[in-house]
Design an enzyme around this catalytic site. Structure first.
Site, PDB file in Angstrom:
ATOM      1  N   GLY A  46     -10.857 -58.026  57.584  1.00 15.99           N
ATOM      2  CA  GLY A  46     -10.560 -59.291  56.918  1.00 15.99           C
ATOM      3  C   GLY A  46     -11.804 -60.133  56.721  1.00 15.99           C
ATOM      4  O   GLY A  46     -12.746 -60.086  57.522  1.00 15.99           O
ATOM      5  N   GLY A  48     -11.903 -63.966  55.719  1.00 15.64           N
ATOM      6  CA  GLY A  48     -11.242 -65.193  55.278  1.00 15.64           C
ATOM      7  C   GLY A  48     -12.265 -66.268  55.004  1.00 15.64           C
ATOM      8  O   GLY A  48     -13.477 -66.035  55.077  1.00 15.64           O
ATOM      9  N   THR A  49     -11.758 -67.447  54.694  1.00 16.13           N
ATOM     10  CA  THR A  49     -12.615 -68.594  54.462  1.00 16.13           C
ATOM     11  C   THR A  49     -13.374 -68.937  55.728  1.00 16.13           C
ATOM     12  O   THR A  49     -14.460 -69.501  55.688  1.00 16.13           O
ATOM     13  CB  THR A  49     -11.754 -69.819  54.098  1.00 16.13           C
ATOM     14  N   GLY A  51     -14.151 -66.846  58.390  1.00 15.17           N
ATOM     15  CA  GLY A  51     -14.869 -65.840  59.160  1.00 15.17           C
ATOM     16  C   GLY A  51     -14.337 -64.440  59.010  1.00 15.17           C
ATOM     17  O   GLY A  51     -13.371 -64.196  58.290  1.00 15.17           O
ATOM     18  N   GLU A  52     -15.019 -63.538  59.688  1.00 15.01           N
ATOM     19  CA  GLU A  52     -14.665 -62.132  59.565  1.00 15.01           C
ATOM     20  C   GLU A  52     -13.671 -61.730  60.637  1.00 15.01           C
ATOM     21  O   GLU A  52     -13.649 -62.301  61.723  1.00 15.01           O
ATOM     22  CB  GLU A  52     -15.920 -61.277  59.747  1.00 15.01           C
ATOM     23  N   VAL A  53     -12.871 -60.715  60.308  1.00 14.46           N
ATOM     24  CA  VAL A  53     -11.933 -60.156  61.286  1.00 14.46           C
ATOM     25  C   VAL A  53     -12.202 -58.661  61.409  1.00 14.46           C
ATOM     26  O   VAL A  53     -12.397 -57.972  60.406  1.00 14.46           O
ATOM     27  CB  VAL A  53     -10.461 -60.407  60.864  1.00 14.46           C
ATOM     28  N   LYS A  69     -11.279 -62.102  65.643  1.00 15.27           N
ATOM     29  CA  LYS A  69     -11.590 -63.062  64.577  1.00 15.27           C
ATOM     30  C   LYS A  69     -12.768 -63.912  65.024  1.00 15.27           C
ATOM     31  O   LYS A  69     -12.693 -64.630  66.026  1.00 15.27           O
ATOM     32  CB  LYS A  69     -10.339 -63.926  64.314  1.00 15.27           C
ATOM     33  N   ASP A 170      -0.183 -72.661  55.966  1.00 11.39           N
ATOM     34  CA  ASP A 170      -0.886 -71.677  55.133  1.00 11.39           C
ATOM     35  C   ASP A 170      -0.061 -70.404  54.987  1.00 11.39           C
ATOM     36  O   ASP A 170      -0.555 -69.289  55.171  1.00 11.39           O
ATOM     37  CB  ASP A 170      -2.277 -71.373  55.704  1.00 11.39           C
TER      38      ASP A 170
HETATM   39  N1  LIG Z   1      -3.904 -59.513  64.821  1.00 14.81           N
HETATM   40  C1  LIG Z   1      -4.262 -58.942  63.666  1.00 14.81           C
HETATM   41  N2  LIG Z   1      -4.030 -57.642  63.444  1.00 14.81           N
HETATM   42  C2  LIG Z   1      -4.403 -57.060  62.302  1.00 14.81           C
HETATM   43  N3  LIG Z   1      -5.001 -57.699  61.298  1.00 14.81           N
HETATM   44  C3  LIG Z   1      -5.247 -59.011  61.436  1.00 14.81           C
HETATM   45  C4  LIG Z   1      -4.903 -59.697  62.621  1.00 14.81           C
HETATM   46  N4  LIG Z   1      -5.269 -60.987  62.474  1.00 14.81           N
HETATM   47  C5  LIG Z   1      -5.819 -61.085  61.249  1.00 14.81           C
HETATM   48  N5  LIG Z   1      -5.815 -59.906  60.607  1.00 14.81           N
HETATM   49  C6  LIG Z   1      -6.312 -59.594  59.252  1.00 14.81           C
HETATM   50  O1  LIG Z   1      -7.412 -60.422  58.943  1.00 14.81           O
HETATM   51  C7  LIG Z   1      -7.122 -61.274  57.837  1.00 14.81           C
HETATM   52  C8  LIG Z   1      -7.759 -62.640  58.045  1.00 14.81           C
HETATM   53  O2  LIG Z   1      -7.288 -63.206  59.256  1.00 14.81           O
HETATM   54  P1  LIG Z   1      -6.742 -64.697  59.320  1.00 14.81           P
HETATM   55  O3  LIG Z   1      -6.293 -64.988  60.698  1.00 14.81           O
HETATM   56  O4  LIG Z   1      -5.743 -64.865  58.228  1.00 14.81           O
HETATM   57  O5  LIG Z   1      -8.063 -65.510  59.033  1.00 14.81           O
HETATM   58  P2  LIG Z   1      -8.568 -66.382  57.812  1.00 14.81           P
HETATM   59  O6  LIG Z   1      -8.448 -67.797  58.280  1.00 14.81           O
HETATM   60  O7  LIG Z   1      -9.965 -65.934  57.676  1.00 14.81           O
HETATM   61  O8  LIG Z   1      -7.709 -66.093  56.618  1.00 14.81           O
HETATM   62  C9  LIG Z   1      -5.596 -61.290  57.753  1.00 14.81           C
HETATM   63  O9  LIG Z   1      -5.155 -61.558  56.429  1.00 14.81           O
HETATM   64  C10 LIG Z   1      -5.247 -59.891  58.206  1.00 14.81           C
HETATM   65  O10 LIG Z   1      -5.392 -58.982  57.142  1.00 14.81           O
HETATM   66 MG   LIG Z   2      -5.662 -65.940  56.451  1.00 17.60          MG
END
Ligand SMILES: Nc1ncnc2c1ncn2[C@@H]1O[C@H](COP(=O)(O)OP(=O)(O)O)[C@@H](O)[C@H]1O
Ligand SMILES: [Mg+2]
Length: 392
Positions: A46, A48-49, A51-53, A69, A170
């Site tokens: 991932g 997102g705005t 950071g990286e996941v 995250k 969100d």
């Molecule tokens: N617990 C998790 N398991 C698997 N994927 C996750 C998990 N948390 C986040 N992700 C992946 O990472 C992406 C971004 O995480 P998110 O928490 O939505 O952060 P952001 O604020 O950057 O959007 C999510 O849309 C999802 O695809």
């Molecule tokens: Mg998100």
């Protein structure tokens, strides 16, 4: 006066010189905040705005996967970002089957190479998919019973967080996670906040610059700052429809256009259908299409077919937030209590062995629905108004 006694300097950290301070920090074992090296990054899933996941493996248990995250520190001169603290506090409060589970916060070791600034990670239980990833894959087919299970779990999660006085703010398919066993988890509490119903009569003054545009309810677009749980139920309605349309149903490219699209689907925004809407800050600033008929059922029926589904959607996509169904009312709708009953997703998901995330998926194809004709997927079209209508 300078104290040159080394033993005393170790005893009193405030008297350490810089090098000693650095060593002290390097070797300090922060309680309740393990080193991120206990996990091994496997893949980026991932961006997102905020950071990286990453997907990561627990080094002590190779069967256990987590999602890490990264906490973005870029804008921080010093200290821990208040937005991340808020997300952590909220996640620590929320413990429910349908809310993503925060395991712990980890940090990288503070060393000379990172100028003694640790990187922090929120560590979550790993979920195999997000709903945006699943919906963008044409090979993933949901039966009506499976769709009911998804929407039911989504509303269960919302019922729980709203009972705990938390607004998500969100809602969108990418923030809805699904485990390989078919358990849905609301995720991304980066914009969430606590709310209280103003008993004192003093209205809330929350920011209305929340919720991704395509899922943003009309009250926020019109500048309402005294809002509540109905903002999340609007998003739930958008996501519910998307279970059939496979792409977001109202893809505006400006706040003005989003309001236009909403009016074209849900009917004109007027004080007749929404008492006191004319007192909202932006009611007179925004151009609101007049004489629009409400067409929620009519336009979604070709996709959804099931009349109970259309009826529930019609109750979620209600313009006036005070008349919009809440999570409890929605959960009691006949949609969930008539055949086919909600059914487990585990079996269907077992046939898909690779993870599906929005980040990893190709951009989702938009579809356009023509009035009074069978829906068929098409690519974006430019309409008379000059803007790209990627709605259905
Ligand atoms: N617990 C998790 N398991 C698997 N994927 C996750 C998990 N948390 C986040 N992700 C992946 O990472 C992406 C971004 O995480 P998110 O928490 O939505 O952060 P952001 O604020 O950057 O959007 C999510 O849309 C999802 O695809
Ligand atoms: Mg998100």
């Amino acid at each position: 006066m300078q104290n040159n006694n080394a033993r005393e300097r170790t005893a009193y950290p405030q008297m350490m010189n810089n090098r000693e301070k650095e060593k002290y920090i390097e070797n300090y074992n922060f309680p309740y905040c393990d080193e991120s090296a206990k996990y091994e990054k496997v893949a980026k899933i991932g961006q997102g705005t905020f950071g990286e996941v990453f997907k990561a493996k627990d080094r002590r248990n190779s069967q256990k996967f987590v999602a890490m995250k990264k906490v973005l520190m870029d804008n921080e001169k010093e200290g821990f970002p208040i937005t991340a603290l808020r997300e952590i506090r909220i996640l620590q409060l929320l413990k429910h089957e349908n809310v993503v589970n925060l395991i712990e916060i980890c940090r990288t070791k503070a060393t000379q190479s990172n100028r003694y600034r640790s990187t922090f990670y929120l560590v979550f239980e790993f979920c195999e998919h997000d709903l945006a990833g699943l919906l963008s894959n044409v090979n993933v087919k949901f039966s009506l019973g499976e769709i009911k299970k998804v929407v039911q779990q989504l509303l269960n999660g919302l019922y729980y967080i709203h009972s705990n006085k938390i607004l998500h703010r969100d809602m969108k398919a990418a923030n809805v996670l699904i485990t390989k066993n078919g358990v849905l988890k609301l995720a991304d509490f980066g914009l969430a906040r606590a709310f209280s119903t103003n008993k004192s009569g003093v209205p809330n003054r929350f920011t209305n610059r929340v919720v991704t545009l395509w899922y943003r309810p009309p009250e926020l677009l019109l500048g309402e700052r005294n809002y509540g749980p109905p903002v999340d139920l609007w998003g739930a309605g958008c996501i519910m429809a998307e279970m059939w349309t496979r792409s977001p149903i109202m893809q505006g490219n400006s706040e003005q256009q989003q309001l236009t699209l909403i009016s074209q689907l849900c009917g004109s925004i007027t004080p007749q259908v929404w008492p006191n809407v004319d007192t909202l800050e932006l009611y007179r600033t925004m151009e609101l299409p007049q004489q629009q008929k409400r067409k929620v059922k009519e336009r979604l029926k070709p996709y959804m077919k099931d009349p109970y589904a259309c009826d529930l959607l019609d109750k979620l996509l209600v313009l006036d937030p005070s008349k919009r169904a809440d999570a409890d009312t929605a959960l009691n709708h006949d949609f969930f209590w008539t055949d086919p009953m909600p059914c487990d997703l585990g079996k269907m998901l077992a046939s898909h062995t690779t993870s599906m995330f929005e980040f990893l998926a190709p951009p989702r194809r938009s579809t356009q629905m023509r009035h009074h004709s069978l829906p068929r997927p098409t690519t974006s079209t430019v309409q008379d108004g000059g803007y790209i209508d990627r709605v259905f």
